[in-house]
Design an enzyme around this catalytic site. Structure first.
Site, PDB file in Angstrom:
ATOM      1  N   GLY A 100     -20.982 -47.783 -32.502  1.00 41.26           N
ATOM      2  CA  GLY A 100     -22.395 -47.551 -32.223  1.00 41.26           C
ATOM      3  C   GLY A 100     -22.823 -46.099 -32.282  1.00 41.26           C
ATOM      4  N   THR A 101     -21.950 -45.208 -32.762  1.00 44.13           N
ATOM      5  CA  THR A 101     -22.211 -43.776 -33.008  1.00 44.13           C
ATOM      6  C   THR A 101     -22.381 -42.959 -31.725  1.00 44.13           C
ATOM      7  OG1 THR A 101     -24.661 -43.771 -33.215  1.00 44.13           O
ATOM      8  CG2 THR A 101     -23.384 -44.387 -35.175  1.00 44.13           C
ATOM      9  N   HIS A 501     -14.079 -51.071 -25.702  1.00 44.27           N
ATOM     10  CA  HIS A 501     -13.574 -49.753 -25.312  1.00 44.27           C
ATOM     11  C   HIS A 501     -12.283 -49.935 -24.517  1.00 44.27           C
ATOM     12  CE1 HIS A 501     -18.033 -48.366 -25.508  1.00 44.27           C
ATOM     13  NE2 HIS A 501     -17.469 -48.392 -26.690  1.00 44.27           N
ATOM     14  N   HIS A 545     -18.018 -44.402 -23.071  1.00 43.02           N
ATOM     15  CA  HIS A 545     -17.520 -44.841 -24.371  1.00 43.02           C
ATOM     16  C   HIS A 545     -16.293 -44.026 -24.779  1.00 43.02           C
ATOM     17  CE1 HIS A 545     -21.495 -46.937 -25.150  1.00 43.02           C
ATOM     18  NE2 HIS A 545     -21.707 -46.221 -24.072  1.00 43.02           N
TER      19      HIS A 545
END
Length: 573
Positions: A100-101, A501, A545
């Site tokens: 998701g950058t 994650h 993240h």
């Protein structure tokens, strides 16, 4: 032990896995000493020509394709016995090319705590230079960036997205609800507040760890894609030195995925295993998050109208192809927030855990296992409707909003999960899928904290100044949101999903910890010449993240390898 053939290829260093950490480590070791030869082995193809990876908004289209390892869990009791899908990228750049950058580092206490667990060198202040090393941050006029915490000369191009009108309203509600506005808090390591996340996108194109490879033009780095490593070759150390490790890693056996040709590659110095969290089998920690979608009374505040009409996606892709702008040039998620729940939570599970800790004299952590300067939840909202496949089309409900509806989704992420899962081999064939049991929500405190996080997020959206008159109810319209703690717990079980994650399968720990796999320099116990460098080494998950620490781990392992090589050269002289 397998005897290595004399005609095998030989390099000084072999890096197994061209994902986020592995690509960084390969580049940095090669450029750190041009006399060293480095070979990077990646099972998947090069990322060249994978347009869906370059186009940020197409990030989910690579899932369940040959570009994905396509993992699944066992049925998860905490998820009402659902089987969860776990995407893991299978091409050069790894998950940095399909995530998701978001580049959230976590908070200072995450790393200070790791250091305090007997891992010197991993505190926040010691890790900050490695976070910065990868990055070239491109500031925006509207954003109050703290340039002392950003990098300016790395291969990874980053920036922040301008947020949509609905996200400006959400930000106003967070601030009205008592969240301190800290625009660049997610690079500064703050543990509470609301701000903006750095993204691995610049000029509408995703930047990934593959950029470390493509921007390096020296000949001492060899990259071989489509090479599947079957095993690491070990030999007995014959040294009489009792401090010497029992085994030594001397090479790898692999095969070419295209033609099945067997390959043996030798390492003169070291092998670094960066094969990904779910490829390595020990024990595992996991993050998870919960969805809740809301309808707004003014669809123009969101981007739903650009997507949910017959020609929406076609036009968006065409616009990106021609201009590298528009919705496909980013991932439409607004501001992010960290929050502790200990001041608001009212739950007997929390109180019982609190009393137990107090009676046992265990007061260094709160009932959820967090230090007082670590968050319990991360919250964010989308600028279009997003949801997990298992949630859509539930009991005949609509799959997506229709044109003219404005819908946003609240995500609540759990920080510091207490549940512990396992990953086990399914056979002695290295290509067989592992048996993955995340044991999601098996710990009652995880469920309790997530339920409180959902309640807090719901309160921000429905009572906060910016959104209270805009949110007109849940979506789909026939849904209703809970009003009790028990109801929110039921919501969590029904509407939770993986946030992909993972960490901890090869725990970094001192020798006194029986669960440790690597030491603080990422050297595998009892094996000379073998290190592990990816998120599997994390003894606890960072808050948020995992992309940022994965880059930092690649930077740090290369730094340590080069340090040790220099020390060895000095000793030999």
């Amino acid at each position: 032990m397998t005897e290595i053939k004399h005609d095998a290829l030989t390099y000084d260093y072999i890096i197994i896995g061209g994902g986020t950490s592995g690509s960084v480590a390969a580049r940095r070791i090669a450029e750190g000493n041009i006399n060293f030869t480095v070979c990077l082995l990646e099972a998947g193809p090069s990322n060249d020509g994978i347009v869906c990876s370059q186009m940020p908004g197409a990030w989910t289209t690579m899932r369940k394709t040959p570009l994905d390892w396509n993992f699944n869990t066992t049925p998860q009791t905490g998820f009402n016995n659902r089987i969860a899908y776990i995407p893991q990228a299978r091409f050069l750049g790894g998950c940095s090319g399909m995530n998701g950058t978001v580049l959230l580092r976590g908070v200072k206490a995450d790393y200070d705590r790791i250091d305090n667990m007997g891992n010197p060198g991993w505190s926040w202040n010691e890790m900050l230079p490695f976070f910065k090393a990868s990055e070239t941050f491109h500031p925006s006029d509207w954003h109050q960036a703290d340039m002392t915490c950003h990098g300016t000369n790395g291969p990874l191009n980053t920036t922040v997205y301008p947020i949509a009108p609905i996200s400006k309203k959400v930000l106003e509600s967070f601030i009205d609800s008592g969240f301190d506005y800290k625009p660049d808090m997610f690079v500064q390591g703050d543990y509470e507040g609301v701000g903006h996340a750095t993204r691995t996108v610049y000029n509408g194109i995703r930047s990934s760890s593959a950029d470390f490879i493509h921007s390096y033009n020296k000949t001492n780095l060899t990259v071989r894609t489509g090479i599947y490593v079957d095993r690491i070759i070990l030999e007995k150390n014959n040294s009489l030195n009792k401090e010497e490790r029992e085994y030594k890693a001397i090479g790898v056996e692999a095969h070419d995925e295209a033609n099945g040709q067997l390959i043996t590659i030798k390492a003169r110095k070291e092998i670094i295993l960066s094969a990904g969290i779910l490829i390595i089998i020990i024990i595992e920690l996991i993050g998870k998050y919960v969805y809740a979608s809301y309808q707004v009374n003014d669809p123009s505040l969101t981007f739903n109208s650009l997507v949910y009409h017959p020609d929406g996606l076609t036009l968006l892709i065409k616009n990106w192809q021609e201009t590298k702008t528009g919705l496909m040039a980013n991932i439409p998620i607004g501001c992010y927030a960290y929050k502790r729940v200990d001041q608001t939570i009212q739950d007997p599970v929390w109180e019982a855990a609190k009393q137990k800790k107090q009676s046992n004299g265990l007061c260094d952590c709160d009932p959820a296992g967090q230090w007082s300067n670590q968050p319990h939840v991360e919250l964010t909202t989308t600028e279009i409707f997003m949801s997990a496949p298992h949630i859509r089309n539930t009991d005949g409900q609509p799959y997506d909003p229709v044109n003219g509806e404005g819908v946003i989704t609240l995500f609540v992420f759990l920080c510091g999960p207490q549940s512990r899962g396992t990953i086990r081999l399914s056979s002695n064939d290295p290509r067989s899928m592992p048996i993955i049991d995340h044991a999601w929500l098996d710990n009652d405190l995880d469920l309790t904290v997530l339920a409180e996080g959902c309640r807090l997020g719901h309160e921000v959206l429905t009572k906060g100044k910016g959104t209270k008159d805009i949110i007109i109810g849940p979506w789909p319209k026939t849904f209703s949101y809970p009003e009790t703690t028990t109801g929110w717990k039921e919501h969590v079980r029904m509407f939770s999903d993986a946030c992909y994650h993972s960490g901890g399968t090869c725990k970094m720990a001192p020798d006194s910890d029986p669960m440790g796999v690597v030491d603080c320099r990422l050297r595998v116990r009892n094996v000379t010449g073998l290190r592990i460098a990816d998120m599997s080494i994390m003894p606890i998950l960072n808050s948020g993240h995992t992309q940022a620490p994965a880059y930092a781990i690649g930077e740090k392992v290369a730094h340590m390898v080069l340090e040790d090589a220099n020390d060895s050269s000095t000793t030999n002289i």
